[in-house]
Motif scaffolding. Structure first.
Motif, PDB file in Angstrom:
ATOM      1  N   UNK A  17       0.714  -1.313   0.071  1.00 36.20           N
ATOM      2  CA  UNK A  17      -0.050   0.029  -0.080  1.00 36.20           C
ATOM      3  C   UNK A  17       0.682   1.414   0.066  1.00 36.20           C
ATOM      4  N   UNK A  18       1.970   1.188   0.833  1.00 39.16           N
ATOM      5  CA  UNK A  18       2.881   2.519   0.558  1.00 39.16           C
ATOM      6  C   UNK A  18       3.549   2.727  -0.523  1.00 39.16           C
ATOM      7  N   UNK A  19       3.833   1.596  -1.398  1.00 40.31           N
ATOM      8  CA  UNK A  19       4.365   2.128  -2.542  1.00 40.31           C
ATOM      9  C   UNK A  19       3.262   2.590  -3.467  1.00 40.31           C
ATOM     10  N   UNK A  20       2.230   1.904  -3.310  1.00 36.71           N
ATOM     11  CA  UNK A  20       0.901   2.398  -4.525  1.00 36.71           C
ATOM     12  C   UNK A  20       0.482   3.874  -4.074  1.00 36.71           C
ATOM     13  N   UNK A  21       0.747   4.381  -2.757  1.00 36.37           N
ATOM     14  CA  UNK A  21       0.459   5.549  -2.461  1.00 36.37           C
ATOM     15  C   UNK A  21       1.432   6.485  -2.735  1.00 36.37           C
ATOM     16  N   UNK A  22       2.717   5.945  -2.785  1.00 35.82           N
ATOM     17  CA  UNK A  22       3.892   7.071  -3.317  1.00 35.82           C
ATOM     18  C   UNK A  22       3.391   6.915  -4.902  1.00 35.82           C
ATOM     19  N   UNK A  23       3.117   6.159  -5.590  1.00 37.63           N
ATOM     20  CA  UNK A  23       2.895   6.391  -7.108  1.00 37.63           C
ATOM     21  C   UNK A  23       1.947   7.133  -7.458  1.00 37.63           C
ATOM     22  N   UNK A  24       0.806   7.131  -6.538  1.00 41.60           N
ATOM     23  CA  UNK A  24      -0.564   8.138  -6.853  1.00 41.60           C
ATOM     24  C   UNK A  24       0.058   9.472  -6.594  1.00 41.60           C
ATOM     25  N   UNK A  25       0.748   9.695  -5.576  1.00 41.68           N
ATOM     26  CA  UNK A  25       1.226  11.122  -5.350  1.00 41.68           C
ATOM     27  C   UNK A  25       2.243  11.802  -6.207  1.00 41.68           C
ATOM     28  N   UNK A  26       2.733  11.103  -7.045  1.00 38.51           N
ATOM     29  CA  UNK A  26       3.640  11.754  -7.972  1.00 38.51           C
ATOM     30  C   UNK A  26       2.970  12.051  -9.416  1.00 38.51           C
ATOM     31  N   UNK A 127      -7.660   4.170   2.967  1.00 37.75           N
ATOM     32  CA  UNK A 127      -7.055   5.328   2.219  1.00 37.75           C
ATOM     33  C   UNK A 127      -6.389   4.959   0.933  1.00 37.75           C
ATOM     34  N   UNK A 128      -5.757   3.832   0.600  1.00 34.92           N
ATOM     35  CA  UNK A 128      -5.498   3.394  -0.789  1.00 34.92           C
ATOM     36  C   UNK A 128      -6.585   3.261  -1.836  1.00 34.92           C
ATOM     37  N   UNK A 129      -7.833   2.802  -1.148  1.00 35.23           N
ATOM     38  CA  UNK A 129      -9.230   2.384  -1.861  1.00 35.23           C
ATOM     39  C   UNK A 129      -9.710   3.937  -2.452  1.00 35.23           C
TER      40      UNK A 129
END
Length: 197
Positions: A17-26, A127-129
């Motif tokens: 989830x942390x890596x997905x959130x990082x991708x979504x915020x770039x 949060x990720x959803x």
């Protein structure tokens, strides 16, 4: 590859989830998908396609792997894992340079940021959803979300996804919002969280 300062110090497993959130915020993210053994990863082309909704995807594969299905699945590039580190680093740097001329990957705006603050989600699964549904320009199919949120060997169960979405929908409702969904042909598509205020 770390010696070439290209990859992160700690690679993340599929479903992180942390890596997905990082991708979504770039604005223009690049994901490097390292696949040591093709036989151990079911539905690899579909995984590339799903991850490709979050970032441009470069896939590192064993020698002799047929790259056509991965490229058709949406991979920006498919490279042999045996490529010398210096060359691999140069190829990944070239992919990053190419990304700078592309439009931003995700739909982000002030309303999205206000929505995150309003819902005040403490659980990372919710949060990720929320971020996946809000950042995408297209609806998410339940099967794709299950594949993305599972682990490297198996997708998240559909029942678990439905439970997570139900919790997110309840939280949104408590804040005067709603989660838009669509049901067709045995698939559920999650579209957006709408603010009714």
């Amino acid at each position: 590859m770390r010696s070439q300062h290209v990859l992160p110090t700690f690679p993340q497993p599929w479903g992180s989830i942390s890596s997905y959130l990082s991708l979504l915020r770039r604005p223009r993210p690049l994901a490097i998908l390292d696949v040591p053994d093709i036989g151990l990863v079911p539905e690899l082309a579909q995984r590339v396609h799903v991850l490709g909704r979050l970032a441009a995807v470069v896939v590192l594969v064993p020698d002799g792997t047929d790259s056509v299905t991965l490229l058709r699945g949406g991979a920006a590039n498919v490279l042999p894992r045996s490529t010398p580190p210096k060359e691999l680093a140069s190829r990944i740097a070239a992919e990053r340079r190419w990304l700078t001329v592309l439009p931003p990957f995700h739909a982000t705006d002030d309303a999205h940021e206000r929505l995150k603050l309003t819902l005040n989600l403490r659980q990372s699964s919710q949060q990720i959803l929320l971020e996946l549904v809000q950042a995408s320009r297209h609806p998410w199919c339940c099967h794709d979300l299950c594949l993305l949120l599972g682990d490297a060997r198996s997708p998240l169960s559909r029942r678990a996804l439905q439970a997570r979405m139900a919790r997110l929908a309840r939280r949104a409702e408590e804040c005067g919002m709603s989660l838009t969904t669509s049901h067709q042909w045995g698939r559920t598509s999650f579209i957006r969280v709408n603010d009714h205020s």
